[in-house]
Design an enzyme around this catalytic site. Structure first.
Site, PDB file in Angstrom:
ATOM      1  N   CYS A  68     -20.673  23.065   5.954  1.00 23.41           N
ATOM      2  CA  CYS A  68     -20.599  23.451   4.549  1.00 23.41           C
ATOM      3  C   CYS A  68     -19.151  23.692   4.160  1.00 23.41           C
ATOM      4  CB  CYS A  68     -21.434  24.704   4.277  1.00 23.41           C
ATOM      5  SG  CYS A  68     -20.798  26.187   5.102  1.00 23.41           S
ATOM      6  N   CYS A 125     -17.298  26.319   6.111  1.00 29.51           N
ATOM      7  CA  CYS A 125     -16.808  25.846   7.410  1.00 29.51           C
ATOM      8  C   CYS A 125     -15.444  25.186   7.251  1.00 29.51           C
ATOM      9  CB  CYS A 125     -17.791  24.847   8.018  1.00 29.51           C
ATOM     10  SG  CYS A 125     -19.439  25.501   8.346  1.00 29.51           S
ATOM     11  N   ASP A 181       2.397  -5.231 -17.690  1.00 28.15           N
ATOM     12  CA  ASP A 181       3.610  -6.037 -17.595  1.00 28.15           C
ATOM     13  C   ASP A 181       3.205  -7.493 -17.824  1.00 28.15           C
ATOM     14  OD1 ASP A 181       6.304  -6.781 -16.892  1.00 28.15           O
ATOM     15  OD2 ASP A 181       5.496  -7.406 -14.964  1.00 28.15           O
ATOM     16  N   ASP A 207       4.009  -5.420 -11.155  1.00 24.35           N
ATOM     17  CA  ASP A 207       4.152  -5.974  -9.806  1.00 24.35           C
ATOM     18  C   ASP A 207       5.588  -6.016  -9.299  1.00 24.35           C
ATOM     19  OD1 ASP A 207       5.154  -8.078 -11.431  1.00 24.35           O
ATOM     20  OD2 ASP A 207       4.670  -9.519  -9.853  1.00 24.35           O
ATOM     21  N   ASP A 210       9.120  -2.603 -12.501  1.00 20.27           N
ATOM     22  CA  ASP A 210       7.954  -1.828 -12.940  1.00 20.27           C
ATOM     23  C   ASP A 210       7.804  -0.506 -12.190  1.00 20.27           C
ATOM     24  OD1 ASP A 210       7.204  -3.973 -14.626  1.00 20.27           O
ATOM     25  OD2 ASP A 210       6.268  -4.991 -12.930  1.00 20.27           O
TER      26      ASP A 210
END
Length: 762
Positions: free
Chosen positions: A20, A23, A447, A647, A651
C-alpha cells in the site's frame, strides 16, 4: 544508472513486501534516513526504488539493510553485475529482480493454498454455529486456524511489528490488528469462556476463528490476483526487452562466426539472414532487405534497407540478407535506451498522485482511531448480551475494509500501463508529469522543417542575375560554401551539385549565422548565402531577385539568395515536401479542441504557403532561433497551455520552455534531451496519439481515485455499523476483506484497459 553529480550514483532496484501507499512511505523513509542518500523515489506499481546516493558514504548493502530493518526487502544485483545495468536488464529472465518477483508470487500462492486448505473447514464449522454437534468443535477450529495464522498470515504480523518498531502503521498493521484481535478473543472464548462471557455463565461464547481464516485467505487471494494483474501491466516493456537477440553472426576473415551478442563490439560486421532479428544498431554495408520496425516505432509497413542505411537492434529482417557495421552496443543501443526511458517513466510520480499521497499519509492512523471509536461506541451502546461481540466485529471490519491498497495503486498502475502502451506504438513518454501535462494542452506549436515537412529539401529552381554567373557556376560556388553547413537547405544545395557531378572545392572559411545564412570564402571570392533580409543587412542590392524570391516563397519554395564579392549573383529555390499524413493529423488536433500554430524561421510567405496546404490558420514566421522560446512564453502569458513539436537544435530552447516538449525521433540529440515526449516514428500522428493517450490515462486515474476514495467513504461507515439502527446492516469482517481485495483488483483491472487505447493518429 545515471549520475546526478561526480560523487553520486543513481540506482533503480526492486523492493518486495510492499502492499500500500504507507509501505511506500516506510521504504522511502528508511532509505532517506540512511547516510549518504540524496534522493529517493519508490513506486508501488513497479515495486522499484530509485535511489541517488554517495558511494563514498554508504553502499548498496547498507541500503538493503535499512530496507530490511523496515520490514521489506531490497533486491540487489548479482555481485558480478554492475548496478548501473539493473534498469536496462531488469526484465531479463535470469535477472535477480524478476526471480525475486516470481518467488514472491509463488510464496503468496503457497500461503493462499495453506489458508484455503486449513481455513475452509474452519469457515464451514463457523457458519454452522455448532449445529453439527461435533465434540470440542472450538478446539478443532483453533488447531486448524494456527497454520493459517502463523504460516499463511505470518508475513503480515512480521511487517506490522517492523512498522510498530519504527513508530508507523500500514496496511499490514490493519490486517494484523484485525485478525489478531479476532484470534485472541476466540482463543480466550475457547480456553476460558468465562473471561469473555458478559453474563459470566455462558458455557460456549461465540468464536471467530472463521473470521481470522476468511480474512487472511481473502487478503492473500486479493494479493495474488493483484500480482497477476500487475504482471500484465509491464508486458509491453517485457516484449521490448525480450526481442533483444541472444547471438550474432560476426563476419571475420571471410566467414561467419556466431558469438553471444554481449561479445560483439562496435566496428564489427554482422550478417543478418531472412527472418532473423537484427542483434544491434549499425549501418548497412552490403546487401539489402525490408525490415519490420513495428516493435519500436509502431509502423506496420516494413522499411527498405540498403547500403548506407541505419538499422536498429531488435527489429525483424523480413526478406533478403545484408551485412552491417555495428555502431552501438550494450546500453547505448536504441532498444536499451528505450527500455531505460520507459522504466524511468513508469517509476515516476504524476502531480495528480499528490492528493493520494497526502491522504494516505494520515489514512492508517485515522482508521486505527475510527476502529477504537467504533469498538467503544458499540461496547457502550449495544445490548449487554451482545455488546462485546458487536464491538469486536465492527472494529475488525473497519480495520480490514479500510486497507488503503487501492488508493496506493490508483495512479502508478495507470502510468505504468500508459507508458508501456506508448512504447508499443513509438511514443517515449519521460514520466508521469509529461503524461499528465499533455491532457491539459490547448495549443500545439509546430516547427516547419523536419516536423511538418520531411526535412530533406531538394533544389527546384536556379535563377541568376542578368550580369552574374551561369547556373552551373552559381550552384558550384553555393555548394562549396554550404559544404560546412548542417542546415537542410545547405545539404540540398550540396546534393544538387553532386547530382550534376560538379567539382566542388573546399571553402577557405565558413561561418554559419543561425537563422540568417552563411558567410564563406571560396577561392578568392567572398560569398553570402541566406534570406533576402540577411543579404540586405549586409548591404547587398538585390534588384529583381527580391521580387522573384517573394514569388517563389508564395508558392511554398524557400529561396536562398547568393551574393558574390558583395553583389547579388542569383538565387536557388529549395522545396521541402510535406510529410504524409500531416494534413490529416493537424485536422485531428483541431478536432480535439487544440489551436495549432506554425512557428518557423522561414519567410512569412513560405510559411503561409505551407500552412495553407496543411490547414493551419495561425503562422508566426521569420523568428530567429533565440526568439522561438520567447514566442512560446508569449503564448503562455496569454494563458495558453503550450505543447511544442520540433526536431532541430534551433527548437531545443522552445521545447524546454513549452509546458510540454515533443521531439520528432529523427531529430538531434539535444532536441530529444530537451523534450518530454519523443516520437520514435517521425510523423505528426504521434502528437495526436500522445495527447489521446494522456487524456484517457488521466480519465482512468480519476476513475481509480474516485473508486478508492468512494469505496472507503462508503465502506468504513458501513463496516462501523453506522447504518445498523435504520437498516440492520452490519458488515461481516469476512465480507469486508473480500471488498478490500476486490477494490485493489478493480483499480488494477481498470488501469489495464489502457492497453487497448487506440492510438492511431487519425
Amino acid at each position: 544508472m545515471s549520475t546526478g553529480s561526480p560523487n553520486t550514483r543513481r540506482v533503480d532496484l526492486p523492493v518486495t513486501g510492499m502492499s500500500c501507499g504507507a509501505c511506500v512511505r516506510h521504504v522511502e523513509k528508511a532509505l532517506r534516513e540512511s547516510k549518504g542518500v540524496e534522493s529517493v523515489t519508490v513506486n508501488l506499481a513497479t515495486e522499484r526504488a530509485t535511489v541517488q546516493f554517495d558511494p563514498a558514504v554508504t553502499s548498496l548493502a547498507a541500503l538493503a539493510a535499512a530496507v530490511n530493518d523496515a520490514g521489506y526487502a531490497l533486491i540487489l544485483p548479482d555481485a558480478e553485475q554492475d548496478a548501473e545495468d539493473v534498469p536496462a536488464d531488469a526484465l531479463e529472465e535470469d535477472d535477480p529482480a524478476a526471480a525475486a518477483r516470481r518467488r514472491e508470487v509463488a510464496d503468496v500462492r503457497r500461503r493462499f493454498l495453506v489458508a484455503i486448505l486449513f481455513g475452509a473447514p474452519v469457515v464451514v464449522l463457523g457458519m454452522t454455529h455448532g449445529r453439527l454437534g461435533i465434540p470440542h468443535e472450538a478446539w478443532i477450529q483453533l488447531l486448524l486456524t494456527l497454520p493459517v495464522l502463523l504460516f499463511a498470515g505470518g508475513g503480515y504480523y512480521l511487517r506490522a511489528w517492523a512498522a510498530l518498531r519504527h513508530g508507523t502503521a500500514d496496511m499490514n498493521s490493519l490486517v494484523a490488528l484485525g485478525t489478531g484481535a479476532a484470534f485472541l478473543y476466540s482463543l480466550l472464548a475457547t480456553a476460558g469462556p468465562s473471561l469473555v462471557s458478559v453474563q459470566g455463565g455462558a458455557e460456549h461464547p461465540q468464536v471467530y476463528f472463521e473470521t481470522v481464516c476468511g480474512i487472511i485467505a481473502l487478503v492473500l487471494m486479493g494479493k495474488l490476483l493483484e500480482s497477476i494483474a500487475r504482471s500484465r501491466t509491464s508486458q509491453a516493456l517485457c516484449k521490448l526487452a525480450k526481442r533483444q537477440a541472444k547471438s550474432a553472426r560476426v563476419w571475420k576473415d571471410g566467414r561467419e562466426v556466431e558469438v553471444p551478442v554481449g561479445r560483439v563490439q562496435a566496428g564489427d560486421e554482422v550478417v543478418v539472414r531472412p527472418g532473423e532479428t537484427v542483434p544491434l544498431d549499425g549501418e548497412v554495408v552490403d546487401g539489402s532487405s525490408s525490415v519490420d520496425e513495428s516493435l519500436l516505432t509502431g509502423e506496420s509497413r516494413p522499411v527498405t534497407k540498403s547500403a548506407g542505411d541505419e538499422v536498429t537492434g531488435a527489429t525483424l529482417n523480413r526478406h533478403g540478407s545484408f551485412r552491417f557495421r555495428v555502431t552501438r552496443v550494450g546500453k547505448d543501443t536504441v532498444l536499451q535506451q528505450i527500455v531505460r526511458l520507459v522504466e524511468e517513466a513508469q517509476g515516476s510520480r504524476a502531480p495528480i498522485q499528490r492528493l493520494a499521497d497526502r491522504v494516505s499519509a494520515v489514512f492508517v492512523p485515522v482508521v486505527l482511531f475510527l476502529a477504537v471509536i467504533t469498538f467503544l461506541a458499540w461496547f457502550l451502546a449495544a445490548p449487554a448480551e451482545s455488546r462485546l461481540t458487536m464491538a469486536l466485529v465492527s472494529a475488525v471490519s473497519v480495520l480490514i475494509i479500510a486497507c488503503p491498497c487501492a488508493m496506493g495503486l490508483a495512479t502508478p498502475t495507470a502510468i505504468l500501463v500508459a507508458t508501456g502502451r506508448g512504447a508499443e506504438v513509438g511514443l517515449l513518454i519521460k514520466g508521469g508529469v509529461a503524461l499528465e501535462t499533455a491532457h491539459a494542452l490547448d495549443t500545439i506549436v509546430l516547427d516547419k522543417t523536419g516536423t511538418i515537412t520531411l526535412g530533406t529539401p531538394a533544389v527546384t529552381e536556379i535563377d541568376t542575375a542578368s550580369d552574374g554567373l551561369d547556373e552551373t557556376e552559381l550552384l558550384r560556388l553555393a555548394a562549396a560554401a554550404e559544404r560546412g553547413s548542417e542546415h537542410p537547405l545547405g545539404e540540398a544545395i550540396v546534393e544538387a551539385a553532386a547530382a550534376r557531378e560538379l567539382e566542388v572545392e573546399t571553402a577557405g572559411s565558413f561561418e554559419a549565422r543561425p537563422g540568417r545564412g552563411v558567410v564563406a570564402k571560396v577561392g578568392r571570392r567572398d560569398l553570402l548565402l541566406g534570406s533576402a533580409r540577411f543579404l540586405e543587412e549586409e548591404r547587398v542590392e538585390l534588384g529583381y531577385l527580391k521580387s522573384r524570391a517573394t514569388e517563389l516563397a508564395e508558392r511554398g519554395r524557400t529561396p536562398v539568395l547568393v551574393a558574390v564579392d558583395g553583389r547579388a549573383a542569383g538565387l536557388i529555390a529549395v522545396s521541402d515536401p510535406i510529410r504524409d499524413g500531416a494534413k490529416e493529423a493537424i485536422a485531428a488536433m483541431k478536432s480535439m479542441g487544440l489551436e495549432v500554430v506554425l512557428l518557423t524561421g522561414d519567410l512569412k510567405s513560405t510559411a503561409q504557403a505551407v500552412a495553407r496546404e496543411v490547414g493551419i490558420d495561425r503562422v508566426v514566421a521569420e523568428v530567429l532561433p533565440e526568439r522561438k522560446a520567447d514566442e512560446i512564453a508569449l503564448l503562455q502569458r496569454h494563458g495558453k497551455r503550450v505543447g511544442m513539436v520540433g526536431d532541430g537544435i534551433n527548437d531545443a530552447p522552445a521545447l524546454a520552455r513549452a509546458d510540454l516538449g515533443i521531439a520528432i525521433g529523427t531529430g538531434t540529440d539535444v532536441a530529444l534531451a530537451a523534450s518530454d515526449i519523443t516520437l520514435v516514428r517521425p510523423d505528426l500522428d504521434g502528437v495526436v496519439a500522445a495527447i489521446r493517450l494522456s487524456r484517457r490515462t488521466i480519465r482512468v486515474i480519476r476513475q481509480n481515485l474516485f473508486w478508492a476514495f468512494g469505496y472507503n467513504a462508503l465502506g468504513i461507515p458501513l463496516a462501523a455499523g453506522a447504518f445498523y439502527p435504520w437498516t440492520g446492516w452490519l458488515l461481516s469482517p469476512v465480507f469486508a476483506s473480500a471488498a478490500m481485495a476486490l477494490s485493489s483488483v478493480s483499480v488494477v483491472s481498470n488501469s489495464l484497459r489502457l492497453r487497448r487505447v487506440p492510438v492511431d493518429g487519425r
